[in-house]
Design a protein around this motif. Sequence first.
Motif, mmCIF file in Angstrom:
data_model
loop_
_atom_site.group_PDB
_atom_site.id
_atom_site.type_symbol
_atom_site.label_atom_id
_atom_site.label_comp_id
_atom_site.label_asym_id
_atom_site.label_seq_id
_atom_site.Cartn_x
_atom_site.Cartn_y
_atom_site.Cartn_z
ATOM 1 N N MET A 1 0.099 0.262 2.677
ATOM 2 C CA MET A 1 -0.638 0.545 1.448
ATOM 3 C C MET A 1 -0.216 1.889 0.852
ATOM 4 O O MET A 1 -0.057 2.046 -0.354
ATOM 5 C CB MET A 1 -2.147 0.561 1.757
ATOM 6 C CG MET A 1 -3.006 0.754 0.510
ATOM 7 S SD MET A 1 -2.817 -0.631 -0.648
ATOM 8 C CE MET A 1 -3.899 -0.093 -1.958
ATOM 9 N N PHE A 2 -0.023 2.879 1.748
ATOM 10 C CA PHE A 2 0.383 4.200 1.275
ATOM 11 C C PHE A 2 1.778 4.143 0.642
ATOM 12 O O PHE A 2 2.043 4.814 -0.360
ATOM 13 C CB PHE A 2 0.368 5.172 2.456
ATOM 14 C CG PHE A 2 0.801 6.554 2.075
ATOM 15 C CD1 PHE A 2 -0.030 7.386 1.327
ATOM 16 C CD2 PHE A 2 2.050 7.021 2.455
ATOM 17 C CE1 PHE A 2 0.378 8.656 0.974
ATOM 18 C CE2 PHE A 2 2.449 8.284 2.106
ATOM 19 C CZ PHE A 2 1.620 9.111 1.360
ATOM 20 N N LYS A 3 2.676 3.347 1.237
ATOM 21 C CA LYS A 3 4.016 3.215 0.678
ATOM 22 C C LYS A 3 3.974 2.582 -0.715
ATOM 23 O O LYS A 3 4.710 2.990 -1.615
ATOM 24 C CB LYS A 3 4.893 2.376 1.616
ATOM 25 C CG LYS A 3 5.221 3.064 2.926
ATOM 26 C CD LYS A 3 6.147 2.199 3.766
ATOM 27 C CE LYS A 3 6.515 2.903 5.057
ATOM 28 N NZ LYS A 3 7.411 2.068 5.905
ATOM 29 N N VAL A 4 3.117 1.603 -0.877
ATOM 30 C CA VAL A 4 2.995 0.944 -2.190
ATOM 31 C C VAL A 4 2.498 1.928 -3.240
ATOM 32 O O VAL A 4 3.007 1.991 -4.370
ATOM 33 C CB VAL A 4 2.056 -0.265 -2.079
ATOM 34 C CG1 VAL A 4 1.822 -0.883 -3.453
ATOM 35 C CG2 VAL A 4 2.636 -1.308 -1.124
ATOM 36 N N ILE A 5 1.488 2.706 -2.862
ATOM 37 C CA ILE A 5 0.952 3.702 -3.801
ATOM 38 C C ILE A 5 2.016 4.736 -4.148
ATOM 39 O O ILE A 5 2.173 5.139 -5.305
ATOM 40 C CB ILE A 5 -0.297 4.372 -3.208
ATOM 41 C CG1 ILE A 5 -1.412 3.335 -3.025
ATOM 42 C CG2 ILE A 5 -0.767 5.513 -4.100
ATOM 43 C CD1 ILE A 5 -2.638 3.890 -2.340
ATOM 44 N N ARG A 6 2.771 5.172 -3.148
ATOM 45 C CA ARG A 6 3.808 6.174 -3.403
ATOM 46 C C ARG A 6 4.907 5.624 -4.303
ATOM 47 O O ARG A 6 5.376 6.300 -5.217
ATOM 48 C CB ARG A 6 4.397 6.648 -2.073
ATOM 49 C CG ARG A 6 5.405 7.792 -2.228
ATOM 50 C CD ARG A 6 5.828 8.328 -0.888
ATOM 51 N NE ARG A 6 6.427 7.281 -0.072
ATOM 52 C CZ ARG A 6 6.870 7.474 1.177
ATOM 53 N NH1 ARG A 6 6.724 8.650 1.750
ATOM 54 N NH2 ARG A 6 7.404 6.472 1.859
ATOM 55 N N ARG A 7 5.309 4.372 -4.066
ATOM 56 C CA ARG A 7 6.322 3.757 -4.925
ATOM 57 C C ARG A 7 5.806 3.594 -6.352
ATOM 58 O O ARG A 7 6.540 3.830 -7.320
ATOM 59 C CB ARG A 7 6.723 2.397 -4.351
ATOM 60 C CG ARG A 7 7.534 2.491 -3.058
ATOM 61 C CD ARG A 7 7.867 1.105 -2.530
ATOM 62 N NE ARG A 7 8.613 1.180 -1.280
ATOM 63 C CZ ARG A 7 8.984 0.107 -0.583
ATOM 64 N NH1 ARG A 7 8.654 -1.119 -1.016
ATOM 65 N NH2 ARG A 7 9.654 0.262 0.545
ATOM 66 N N ALA A 8 4.544 3.166 -6.466
ATOM 67 C CA ALA A 8 3.959 3.009 -7.809
ATOM 68 C C ALA A 8 3.892 4.356 -8.532
ATOM 69 O O ALA A 8 4.161 4.450 -9.735
ATOM 70 C CB ALA A 8 2.569 2.388 -7.707
ATOM 71 N N TRP A 9 3.536 5.402 -7.781
ATOM 72 C CA TRP A 9 3.465 6.725 -8.397
ATOM 73 C C TRP A 9 4.847 7.191 -8.853
ATOM 74 O O TRP A 9 5.006 7.746 -9.943
ATOM 75 C CB TRP A 9 2.873 7.708 -7.404
ATOM 76 C CG TRP A 9 2.914 9.131 -7.879
ATOM 77 C CD1 TRP A 9 3.723 10.129 -7.458
ATOM 78 C CD2 TRP A 9 2.091 9.693 -8.913
ATOM 79 N NE1 TRP A 9 3.472 11.279 -8.142
ATOM 80 C CE2 TRP A 9 2.475 11.044 -9.048
ATOM 81 C CE3 TRP A 9 1.068 9.195 -9.716
ATOM 82 C CZ2 TRP A 9 1.880 11.900 -9.975
ATOM 83 C CZ3 TRP A 9 0.483 10.043 -10.637
ATOM 84 C CH2 TRP A 9 0.887 11.370 -10.762
#
Length: 257
Positions: A1-9
């Motif tokens: 989940m953290f990786k997805v948020i970081r990629r989206a950011w």
Amino acid sequence: MFKVIRRAWRYLVFALSGRLDELSDPRVQIEQAIQEAKEQHRRLSQQAAAVIGNERELELKLARSLEETEKLQANARQAILLAERARAAGDEDKARSYEDSARAFASRLVAAETALQDSRLMHERARQASDQARAAVETNAMALQKKIAERVRLLSQLDQAKVQEELNRAMGDLSGLTPTGDTPTLDEVREKIEKRYARALGEAELTSNSVEARMIEVERAAIDAEGAARLEAIRESLGLGGEPGAGNPGGRPEVER
């Protein structure tokens, strides 16, 4: 989940940065780049000034150390000469006192010479650093001058690009390729007029070939014939005979036989 948020950011930041670059005024960006280059040159000049100032400070210390060394050496020499004179005069106590002073001056001279050697080494390093700082400032100054000249060229090119864009827009408006807003182009107006004209011609053709048109044409011919007969009757009542030139084509008078 953290990786997805970081990629989206990261994607959002990249997208916003690209959009910002598209909306930014090139003239403002050029001025920002020049101001950043000037600020960098100012910081580099301040650092170089500090390095050169350190060299100058070490030069002053080196000069004082050299002066102190020469003074101690002269005092030690003078003490030895005074000791020899006192011994020659038979005053041994005074001679030993001068010799003690000479040894003290000699000890201080050794310490001063050691400090002088250190000062020379530090000054040499500071001189090399100041030379490098001067070279860096000169190189950066040349780069800044090139950027300023590049700014003039880019601003001129930007003005030319704006003029060319205005010219292209004007030519597009004239050719009807790029209408502005809701205003129709000349090609669209011409096409509309031609359609109306062709439709009117078609309606006229249909009207002229209809039964009603033939009936009107027959009625008009009958009215014209009746009008001609009435005109002939009026001429006869006036004793003018038939219509002039009716029985004599060309209107030439007949020759009596």
